[in-house]
Design a protein around this motif. Structure first.
Motif, mmCIF file in Angstrom:
data_model
loop_
_atom_site.group_PDB
_atom_site.id
_atom_site.type_symbol
_atom_site.label_atom_id
_atom_site.label_comp_id
_atom_site.label_asym_id
_atom_site.label_seq_id
_atom_site.Cartn_x
_atom_site.Cartn_y
_atom_site.Cartn_z
ATOM 1 N N ARG A 60 0.844 -1.207 0.000
ATOM 2 C CA ARG A 60 0.000 0.000 0.000
ATOM 3 C C ARG A 60 0.869 1.243 0.000
ATOM 4 N NH1 ARG A 60 -5.364 -0.797 1.142
ATOM 5 N NH2 ARG A 60 -5.840 -2.963 1.666
ATOM 6 N N CYS A 61 0.328 2.321 -0.564
ATOM 7 C CA CYS A 61 1.024 3.603 -0.502
ATOM 8 C C CYS A 61 0.984 4.080 0.958
ATOM 9 C CB CYS A 61 0.319 4.615 -1.408
ATOM 10 S SG CYS A 61 0.916 6.300 -1.173
ATOM 11 N N PRO A 62 2.143 4.432 1.546
ATOM 12 C CA PRO A 62 2.147 4.872 2.939
ATOM 13 C C PRO A 62 1.443 6.212 3.148
ATOM 14 C CG PRO A 62 4.336 5.112 1.985
ATOM 15 C CD PRO A 62 3.492 4.416 0.955
ATOM 16 N N HIS A 63 1.169 6.942 2.064
ATOM 17 C CA HIS A 63 0.485 8.236 2.189
ATOM 18 C C HIS A 63 -1.028 8.086 2.061
ATOM 19 C CE1 HIS A 63 4.288 10.411 2.053
ATOM 20 N NE2 HIS A 63 4.631 9.646 1.039
ATOM 21 N N CYS A 64 -1.494 7.430 0.977
ATOM 22 C CA CYS A 64 -2.937 7.378 0.722
ATOM 23 C C CYS A 64 -3.509 5.985 0.960
ATOM 24 C CB CYS A 64 -3.246 7.827 -0.703
ATOM 25 S SG CYS A 64 -2.683 6.692 -1.981
ATOM 26 N N SER A 65 -2.633 5.027 1.227
ATOM 27 C CA SER A 65 -2.984 3.637 1.553
ATOM 28 C C SER A 65 -3.709 2.888 0.426
ATOM 29 C CB SER A 65 -3.747 3.545 2.883
ATOM 30 O OG SER A 65 -5.070 3.970 2.758
ATOM 31 N N ALA A 75 7.033 8.745 -7.067
ATOM 32 C CA ALA A 75 5.730 9.374 -6.827
ATOM 33 C C ALA A 75 4.603 8.363 -7.028
ATOM 34 C CB ALA A 75 5.543 10.547 -7.780
ATOM 35 N N CYS A 76 3.621 8.405 -6.111
ATOM 36 C CA CYS A 76 2.438 7.534 -6.197
ATOM 37 C C CYS A 76 1.501 8.087 -7.286
ATOM 38 C CB CYS A 76 1.740 7.524 -4.846
ATOM 39 S SG CYS A 76 0.090 6.805 -4.849
ATOM 40 N N SER A 77 1.042 7.210 -8.193
ATOM 41 C CA SER A 77 0.176 7.685 -9.282
ATOM 42 C C SER A 77 -1.208 8.078 -8.761
ATOM 43 C CB SER A 77 0.028 6.600 -10.356
ATOM 44 O OG SER A 77 -0.638 5.483 -9.810
ATOM 45 N N SER A 78 -1.566 7.607 -7.572
ATOM 46 C CA SER A 78 -2.880 7.927 -7.019
ATOM 47 C C SER A 78 -2.878 9.269 -6.293
ATOM 48 C CB SER A 78 -3.328 6.813 -6.072
ATOM 49 O OG SER A 78 -4.507 7.191 -5.410
ATOM 50 N N CYS A 79 -1.972 9.460 -5.343
ATOM 51 C CA CYS A 79 -2.017 10.679 -4.524
ATOM 52 C C CYS A 79 -0.882 11.648 -4.846
ATOM 53 C CB CYS A 79 -2.009 10.327 -3.035
ATOM 54 S SG CYS A 79 -0.448 9.655 -2.444
ATOM 55 N N GLY A 80 0.064 11.220 -5.695
ATOM 56 C CA GLY A 80 1.146 12.120 -6.087
ATOM 57 C C GLY A 80 2.239 12.273 -5.054
HETATM 58 ZN ZN ZN Z 1 -0.546 7.380 -2.634
#
Ligand code: ZN
Length: 224
Positions: A27-32, A63-68
């Motif tokens: 999971r993305c640690p920012h937006c999960s 960079a996460c493609s979902s939350c940047g």
């Molecule tokens: Zn993210």
């Protein structure tokens, strides 16, 4: 070492370095978001220089493609093998000193932060289970938080904090008819409270116990 992380090997002016895509994060640690797509925002031109004699590593930010949002990681790149050492920030993991089922509820709260209603419900369940582990089983969640305060299980500050946030799905509120959903910020605050309560009630206590045992052990050896 982080065997779960993967990327390809790329060639740069400074030698081998990390590739364009970072995969393997659950999971993305920012937006999960699950199975996030991370692409390189920057990678070092080969290993970075250092003067302390330690191992030179490649560094990269993705960079996460979902939350940047960006994660940064370090790796050793040799031949066609990339060995990852760390990632910052890392995905949150509920501490192992928190007893079940509270630990699983807290973990699920971390993993649903992108769905605020779900995260607030999970945070409420985690707090509920933590209080039950301390024998507080009857009445509403907020009544038990007050009871925990009178039993000196919680500080006044923590009890006040609990009343300021929105735990669980059915906290009575005048605004609920107009505002049935939990905002991302409210969800974050609920999860932060559940995490702090877990640290306060279990993690810190276990650490103190282990420290005390270790200190007494050393003392016994020294004087024995
Ligand atoms: Zn993210």
């Amino acid at each position: 070492m982080r065997g779960d992380l993967k990327t390809t090997v790329a060639h740069s002016s400074g030698g081998l370095t990390m590739g364009f895509q970072l995969t393997g994060l659950k999971r993305c640690p920012h937006c999960s978001i699950a199975s996030p797509h991370f692409t390189a925002a920057w990678v070092s031109q080969g290993p970075t220089n250092r003067t302390d004699g330690g191992k030179r590593l490649c560094w990269g930010s993705y960079a996460c493609s979902s939350c940047g949002s960006i994660v940064t990681c370090s790796a050793d790149v040799q031949g066609n093998v990339v060995t990852f050492f760390g990632i910052f920030p890392d995905a949150k993991t509920a501490h192992e000193d928190i007893p079940e089922p509270a630990r699983t509820f807290l973990q699920q709260a971390y993993e649903t932060l992108h769905a605020p209603d779900a995260a607030a419900v999970m945070a409420g369940s985690a707090v509920d289970a933590m209080l039950k582990a301390h024998g507080l089983e009857a009445g509403s969640l907020y009544a038990r938080i007050d009871e925990a305060l009178t039993k000196n299980l919680l500080t006044k500050g923590m009890a006040d904090w609990a009343h300021e946030i929105r735990l669980g799905s059915n906290r009575p509120r005048h605004a609920d008819k107009e505002k049935p959903h939990v905002s991302p910020d409210e969800a974050k605050q609920s999860v932060e409270f559940a995490e702090a309560l877990g640290n306060f009630l279990f993690v810190l206590t276990a650490r103190v116990d282990r420290g005390l045992k270790a200190a007494t052990g050393v003392d016994v050896i020294k004087h024995g």
